[in-house]
Design a protein around this motif. Structure first.
Motif, short mmCIF file in Angstrom:
data_model
loop_
_atom_site.label_atom_id
_atom_site.label_comp_id
_atom_site.label_asym_id
_atom_site.label_seq_id
_atom_site.Cartn_x
_atom_site.Cartn_y
_atom_site.Cartn_z
N GLN A 13 -17.80 -9.46 -9.04
CA GLN A 13 -16.48 -8.92 -8.76
C GLN A 13 -15.41 -9.99 -8.57
O GLN A 13 -14.29 -9.69 -8.19
N VAL A 14 -15.78 -11.24 -8.86
CA VAL A 14 -14.80 -12.33 -8.82
C VAL A 14 -14.75 -13.02 -10.18
O VAL A 14 -13.70 -13.09 -10.81
N ASP A 167 -14.21 -14.84 -2.03
CA ASP A 167 -15.22 -13.77 -2.14
C ASP A 167 -14.52 -12.43 -1.91
O ASP A 167 -13.56 -12.36 -1.14
N ASP A 168 -15.03 -11.38 -2.55
CA ASP A 168 -14.43 -10.06 -2.37
C ASP A 168 -14.95 -9.32 -1.14
O ASP A 168 -14.46 -8.24 -0.82
N ASN A 169 -15.93 -9.89 -0.46
CA ASN A 169 -16.54 -9.24 0.70
C ASN A 169 -16.07 -9.92 1.99
O ASN A 169 -16.26 -11.14 2.15
N ARG A 185 -10.22 -13.60 1.04
CA ARG A 185 -10.82 -12.39 0.48
C ARG A 185 -10.15 -12.04 -0.85
O ARG A 185 -8.95 -11.78 -0.90
N PHE A 186 -10.94 -12.02 -1.89
CA PHE A 186 -10.45 -11.81 -3.25
C PHE A 186 -10.18 -10.33 -3.52
O PHE A 186 -10.99 -9.46 -3.18
N THR A 187 -9.04 -10.07 -4.13
CA THR A 187 -8.76 -8.73 -4.68
C THR A 187 -8.50 -8.85 -6.18
O THR A 187 -9.16 -8.20 -6.98
N THR A 188 -7.55 -9.70 -6.55
CA THR A 188 -7.25 -9.97 -7.95
C THR A 188 -6.93 -11.45 -8.11
O THR A 188 -6.54 -12.12 -7.14
#
Length: 203
Positions: A13-14, A167-169, A185-188
């Protein structure tokens, strides 16, 4: 304290999509069957044990089989063997990572992932530019345990304070901070690029 010199990326997801329903649709012919396959395999709590290197892929398959009607076992077996072939790269993040490397930052990967990483890494366009990686299944450690972040730093001689972890988590982000890293925290990829300046990172 050192400035940021190293960017540590999560994978799923990244850099690559991890979407159980996307994968499940590739091996089934109805929405109902896709949901059943996803629940049995990709969303199964035992998947985390696969990422931790505690169980084998064959064991994961046996666990998932018990959650499905026999008519879906061929789809399950195909999915278990080939799901990662349907895992697309997230182009925007790979492009941003490439530009970070060109700007002089070193790149690393830290992922909760199974031994299928050996195949998945070939689909990360930017991975040849990475200076190293740590994957949970090979280490029997998982994020957010601070020990796996420390392992990455020890293995590659990194000062944790020189690292930005992406990381997205949120739990994994907090684990990185406990290990002494900056974390986001990654979103886009667009949002990440907007906030790089918060960490003194310039492109």
């Amino acid at each position: 304290m050192a400035g940021i010199e190293n960017i540590v990326f999560d994978m799923g997801q990244v850099l690559l999509r991890f979407d159980g329903m996307l994968f499940s649709h590739a091996f089934t012919s109805s929405e109902e069957d896709a949901h059943a396959l996803n629940n049995a395999l990709f969303s199964n709590p035992s998947w985390a044990l696969l990422d931790a290197g505690v169980i084998s892929e064959d064991t994961m398959l046996a666990i998932a089989r018990r959650r499905l009607p026999e008519r879906l076992w061929p789809s399950l077996e195909d999915a278990a063997a080939n799901w990662d072939l349907h895992q697309p790269a997230i182009d925007q993040t790979n492009d941003l990572a490439r530009r970070l490397h060109q700007a002089g930052y070193s790149l690393y990967l830290l992922s909760n992932a199974g031994v299928r990483f050996d195949r998945a890494k070939g689909r990360i366009p930017v991975l040849p530019l990475f200076s190293g990686w740590v994957v949970s299944a090979y280490e029997h450690l998982m994020k957010p345990d601070p020990a796996i972040y420390a392992l990455l730093c020890q293995r590659y001689g990194l000062d944790p304070s020189s690292c930005l972890f992406v990381d997205d988590n949120q739990d994994n982000v907090e684990g990185a901070r406990k290990a002494g890293m900056s974390a986001y925290r990654f979103t886009t990829a667009t949002d990440l690029e907007v906030h790089l300046g918060d960490f003194g990172i310039t492109l």
